[in-house]
Design a protein around this motif. Structure first.
Motif, PDB file in Angstrom:
ATOM      1  N   ALA A 384       0.828  -1.209   0.000  1.00 14.67           N
ATOM      2  CA  ALA A 384       0.000   0.000   0.000  1.00 14.67           C
ATOM      3  C   ALA A 384       0.860   1.255   0.000  1.00 14.67           C
ATOM      4  O   ALA A 384       0.578   2.225  -0.720  1.00 14.67           O
ATOM      5  CB  ALA A 384      -0.932  -0.007   1.206  1.00 14.67           C
ATOM      6  N   VAL A 387       2.559   1.715  -3.450  1.00 14.67           N
ATOM      7  CA  VAL A 387       1.614   2.236  -4.433  1.00 14.67           C
ATOM      8  C   VAL A 387       1.312   3.707  -4.168  1.00 14.67           C
ATOM      9  O   VAL A 387       1.248   4.533  -5.089  1.00 14.67           O
ATOM     10  CB  VAL A 387       0.319   1.387  -4.423  1.00 14.67           C
ATOM     11  CG1 VAL A 387      -0.788   2.069  -5.234  1.00 14.67           C
ATOM     12  CG2 VAL A 387       0.601  -0.009  -4.961  1.00 14.67           C
ATOM     13  N   GLU A 388       1.119   4.052  -2.911  1.00 12.20           N
ATOM     14  CA  GLU A 388       0.818   5.436  -2.548  1.00 12.20           C
ATOM     15  C   GLU A 388       1.945   6.384  -2.951  1.00 12.20           C
ATOM     16  O   GLU A 388       1.696   7.490  -3.448  1.00 12.20           O
ATOM     17  CB  GLU A 388       0.581   5.526  -1.039  1.00 12.20           C
ATOM     18  CG  GLU A 388       0.257   6.926  -0.529  1.00 12.20           C
ATOM     19  CD  GLU A 388       0.100   6.970   0.979  1.00 12.20           C
ATOM     20  OE1 GLU A 388      -0.142   8.064   1.527  1.00 12.20           O
ATOM     21  OE2 GLU A 388       0.221   5.900   1.628  1.00 12.20           O
ATOM     22  N   ARG A 571      -5.137  -6.411  -6.635  1.00  9.35           N
ATOM     23  CA  ARG A 571      -5.527  -5.876  -5.325  1.00  9.35           C
ATOM     24  C   ARG A 571      -6.089  -4.464  -5.436  1.00  9.35           C
ATOM     25  O   ARG A 571      -6.979  -4.096  -4.656  1.00  9.35           O
ATOM     26  CB  ARG A 571      -4.325  -5.901  -4.376  1.00  9.35           C
ATOM     27  CG  ARG A 571      -4.560  -5.212  -3.035  1.00  9.35           C
ATOM     28  CD  ARG A 571      -3.482  -5.549  -2.015  1.00  9.35           C
ATOM     29  NE  ARG A 571      -3.641  -6.904  -1.489  1.00  9.35           N
ATOM     30  CZ  ARG A 571      -2.865  -7.435  -0.549  1.00  9.35           C
ATOM     31  NH1 ARG A 571      -1.855  -6.733  -0.034  1.00  9.35           N
ATOM     32  NH2 ARG A 571      -3.080  -8.664  -0.101  1.00  9.35           N
ATOM     33  N   TYR A 572      -5.590  -3.658  -6.368  1.00 11.74           N
ATOM     34  CA  TYR A 572      -5.967  -2.244  -6.436  1.00 11.74           C
ATOM     35  C   TYR A 572      -6.737  -1.954  -7.727  1.00 11.74           C
ATOM     36  O   TYR A 572      -6.591  -2.645  -8.732  1.00 11.74           O
ATOM     37  CB  TYR A 572      -4.721  -1.353  -6.352  1.00 11.74           C
ATOM     38  CG  TYR A 572      -3.970  -1.518  -5.055  1.00 11.74           C
ATOM     39  CD1 TYR A 572      -4.387  -0.876  -3.887  1.00 11.74           C
ATOM     40  CD2 TYR A 572      -2.854  -2.358  -4.973  1.00 11.74           C
ATOM     41  CE1 TYR A 572      -3.709  -1.054  -2.683  1.00 11.74           C
ATOM     42  CE2 TYR A 572      -2.173  -2.540  -3.779  1.00 11.74           C
ATOM     43  CZ  TYR A 572      -2.608  -1.884  -2.640  1.00 11.74           C
ATOM     44  OH  TYR A 572      -1.942  -2.070  -1.462  1.00 11.74           O
ATOM     45  N   SER A 573      -7.527  -0.901  -7.673  1.00 16.63           N
ATOM     46  CA  SER A 573      -8.354  -0.527  -8.827  1.00 16.63           C
ATOM     47  C   SER A 573      -7.488  -0.016  -9.959  1.00 16.63           C
ATOM     48  O   SER A 573      -6.325   0.363  -9.770  1.00 16.63           O
ATOM     49  CB  SER A 573      -9.351   0.558  -8.417  1.00 16.63           C
ATOM     50  OG  SER A 573      -8.672   1.774  -8.132  1.00 16.63           O
ATOM     51  N   THR A 576      -6.343   3.522  -9.255  1.00 12.24           N
ATOM     52  CA  THR A 576      -5.234   3.581  -8.289  1.00 12.24           C
ATOM     53  C   THR A 576      -3.920   3.191  -8.944  1.00 12.24           C
ATOM     54  O   THR A 576      -2.886   3.835  -8.729  1.00 12.24           O
ATOM     55  CB  THR A 576      -5.517   2.640  -7.097  1.00 12.24           C
ATOM     56  OG1 THR A 576      -6.701   3.077  -6.429  1.00 12.24           O
ATOM     57  CG2 THR A 576      -4.355   2.640  -6.120  1.00 12.24           C
ATOM     58  N   TYR A 580      -0.478   5.233  -9.623  1.00 14.40           N
ATOM     59  CA  TYR A 580       0.798   4.671  -9.179  1.00 14.40           C
ATOM     60  C   TYR A 580       1.829   4.697 -10.302  1.00 14.40           C
ATOM     61  O   TYR A 580       2.980   5.100 -10.097  1.00 14.40           O
ATOM     62  CB  TYR A 580       0.579   3.241  -8.684  1.00 14.40           C
ATOM     63  CG  TYR A 580       1.858   2.439  -8.562  1.00 14.40           C
ATOM     64  CD1 TYR A 580       2.869   2.812  -7.680  1.00 14.40           C
ATOM     65  CD2 TYR A 580       2.058   1.288  -9.347  1.00 14.40           C
ATOM     66  CE1 TYR A 580       4.049   2.073  -7.577  1.00 14.40           C
ATOM     67  CE2 TYR A 580       3.227   0.550  -9.246  1.00 14.40           C
ATOM     68  CZ  TYR A 580       4.212   0.949  -8.368  1.00 14.40           C
ATOM     69  OH  TYR A 580       5.371   0.224  -8.283  1.00 14.40           O
TER      70      TYR A 580
END
Length: 647
Positions: A384, A387-388, A571-573, A576, A580
């Motif tokens: 997380a 990615v952030e 895991r992420y849209s 998102t 990233y």
């Protein structure tokens, strides 16, 4: 569960600098495209002090090549990158990887030592007589000694019987090869090293290199985590054994010198962690130092991975630094029969002369391992946070397994523990990536120590696991053929090569052997001197394996950047991930800029000695949190009872 993602790596070993895959490229330089080969040679020439970067992009010759008629390589000559690569290729290659121990470490042909001798009088009726300063007369006076004063400062000593003395002497050291850092590379000259042990200098360099390779400023990373969500997991296996650490402390009184005030503190094997916390990261989070012989790196990695998966930390610096090329350590291993001596190499290989470049021969006919030095560090984040922040994606670590050997009649002998760790690792690959990934897209980084026992026992384990999981032609890479056995960071060397293989599609061969030894189990393995080139897309999984003294067995599962990215996309849209990718382009560009600067010699370690120290009045504590003036975020205190069902 949070996925530990590798976002940066740094350090140095006998093949060169870790970041930007310089050391990996040196290992496979014979099959690199010309542009990458030139970049590698030039970067190493700068690192070795052969040339210095000029402002216009060219390079000035610092140390001209001796015994050559080529005046274009004379000191002071300015060259472009192509000329540097062409002119210094032979010197660069000769000054890297395993080679004869250089005199600046110690003189392997005339090593200083103290030999025992017994002195007796030629005329036993008169006794043995000699004069010595009164201040040097031992207290209490040895049995059989008598003194007659000669003036105020000298004594005439008469001894009945004999006197045992130690005499300065020299001897030929039987082990003459090691995996040394590139010749001419002096970390101590890059910063105010204050007579620090070599291993700690290397730790600062490795951690700095790893941090800068992320391409995101450290203060920016700290803005996204609480101060205690950072962890450093590091150590050395033997401690710092040179003259500035334990070596000096242990030798001083025997040599008639005084112990320095820093020797004990500097020698402690957790000191690499402490140096990185204090002088590189200014970290107030977790400080963890695990030691597990040759499996020390994987032991530290296991703790870091577990802490990330559990949410205890969000960013971790993991690695080790070891500087074991000192006579005392090498003498100890040689006495055990563990190191390859010149005499044994001649006997084993039948050569008239020793080729120290080929001292380390994993899975071939061999007679012992070769010592090496290295500093290897990696920056891990939970998925997380990566990615952030838009952090680079070098791969991920899903599992690290450690199992002991049980009862054994020799503490250094192998046992069943490594069978267990390798079987667990293979099964974990199937669970996470599927059977096809294990069977056709995985490879193994072997411990490959270059001992007769290792080549048999480790290959048997690999072959048995391959049979159980129906693997054919499982590629096996043995990094120690290039850099020697670096002890604590040995599996860090493996991880560097695994990540390099994912990017470049090259599985390094074992060039120091002509053929695999007859007693090696290889029915289902692919082992040999030649590099294996694959499409990077066909390399998705690496298993790192370590067999440490005492039963410290460890195996780790590493996923490629491509496989890791597909997991993130699940895991992420899409929105998102798009954000990233956009942020990652910025961090990758910054990292690439650092790699270019480092190739030109801009890689001085971060050393924040005494900077921004935290005063007591800057710390505020209440029932819920601790806040520190100058640090973003707060340290939340535990308030939930995890044992509520038992209270």
């Amino acid at each position: 569960m949070r996925l530990p993602v590798i976002v940066g790596m740094g350090g140095v070993n006998a093949a060169g600098r870790t970041s930007g895959f310089q050391s990996f490229r040196r290992m496979v330089i014979d099959v690199l495209p010309e542009a990458q080969r030139r970049q590698t040679l030039v970067g190493l020439a700068v690192m070795m002090g052969l040339v210095a970067a000029e402002a216009d992009g060219r390079f000035r010759v610092v140390h001209g090549i001796e015994n050559t008629d080529n005046t274009d390589l004379a000191e002071g000559t300015v060259l472009d990158a192509s000329a540097v690569a062409a002119g210094f290729a032979e010197v660069v290659c000769a000054g890297t990887l395993v080679r004869r121990v250089a005199p600046e470490y110690f003189n392997v042909d005339a090593l200083h030592w103290q030999s025992n001798a017994s002195l007796s009088p030629a005329d036993t009726s008169a006794g043995l007589q000699f004069a010595m300063p009164l201040a040097q007369v031992p207290e209490p006076l040895p049995e059989g000694w008598s003194l007659d004063l000669v003036g105020d400062k000298e004594a005439l000593v008469t001894v009945v019987g004999s006197v045992n003395v130690k005499l300065d002497n020299q001897r030929d050291f039987p082990v003459k090869a090691a995996g040394q850092l590139p010749s001419g590379f002096a970390i101590s000259e890059l910063y105010n090293s204050r007579f620090q042990p070599r291993g700690l200098q290397m730790a600062l360099f490795g951690a700095t290199d790893a941090l800068r390779s992320v391409g995101i400023e450290w203060k920016e990373i700290l803005r996204h985590v609480n101060p205690d969500q950072v962890g450093v997991y590091s150590s050395s296996g033997f401690g710092q054994m040179d003259q500035s650490g334990y070596g000096g402390m242990q030798q001083s009184r025997m040599k008639g010198d005084r112990v320095t005030t820093k020797a004990l503190v500097m020698g402690i094997n957790s000191m690499p962690t402490d140096f990185i916390n204090a002088y590189v990261l200014a970290n107030v989070g977790i400080a963890s130092s695990s030691v597990a012989a040759c499996a020390t790196f994987l032991s530290n990695l296991r703790i870091a991975v577990a802490d990330i998966q559990a949410g205890k930390v969000r960013v971790a610096m993991v690695g080790n630094s070891e500087a074991p090329i000192v006579p005392e350590l090498m003498d100890g291993f040689a006495t055990m029969g563990a190191l390859a001596t010149d005499e044994n190499m001649i006997r084993t290989y039948g050569d008239a002369a020793v080729d120290h470049r080929r001292a380390s021969r994993p899975f071939g006919e061999n007679c012992g391992f070769t010592m090496g030095e290295a500093s290897q560090y990696f920056v891990l984040m939970d998925d997380a946070l990566a990615v952030e922040l838009g952090a680079p994606l070098l791969g991920s670590i899903t599992d690290v397994f450690i199992d002991a050997d049980g009862i054994k009649k020799s503490i250094t002998a192998p046992g069943p523990g490594n069978h267990i760790t390798m079987a667990k690792a293979a099964a974990a690959v199937v669970a996470v990536a599927g059977e096809e990934a294990l069977r056709s897209k995985s490879f193994v980084l072997a411990h490959g120590s270059s001992t007769p026992q290792n080549r048999v026992t480790e290959s048997q384990i690999f072959d048995q696991v391959a049979a159980a999981f129906e693997i054919e032609d499982w590629p096996v890479v043995a990094v120690k053929a290039y850099v020697g056995h670096t002890i604590a960071p040995a599996s860090g060397d493996q991880l560097v090569v695994a990540l390099g293989a994912f990017v470049h599609g090259i599985l390094p061969g074992i060039p120091t052997i002509e053929a695999v030894a007859d007693d090696v189990h290889q029915q289902r393995l692919l082992i040999g001197p030649e590099h294996v080139q694959r499409n990077p897309e066909d390399l998705e999984v690496a298993i790192l394996n370590s067999k440490g003294f005492g039963g410290n067995n460890a195996s780790a599962v590493v996923l490629s950047p491509a496989r890791t990215q597909r997991m993130l996309e699940r895991r992420y849209s899409a929105e998102t991930m798009a954000a990233y990718y956009a942020r990652r382009e910025i961090s990758e560009a910054a990292a690439s800029a650092y790699f270019l600067a480092a190739d030109r010699g801009d890689y001085a370690p971060i050393y924040r000695f005494g900077e921004g120290m935290i005063a007591d009045e800057a710390i505020v504590i209440d029932k819920l949190r601790v806040t520190i003036d100058g640090l973003p975020g707060a340290i939340e205190l535990p308030t939930d009872n995890p044992y509520a069902d038992m209270s």
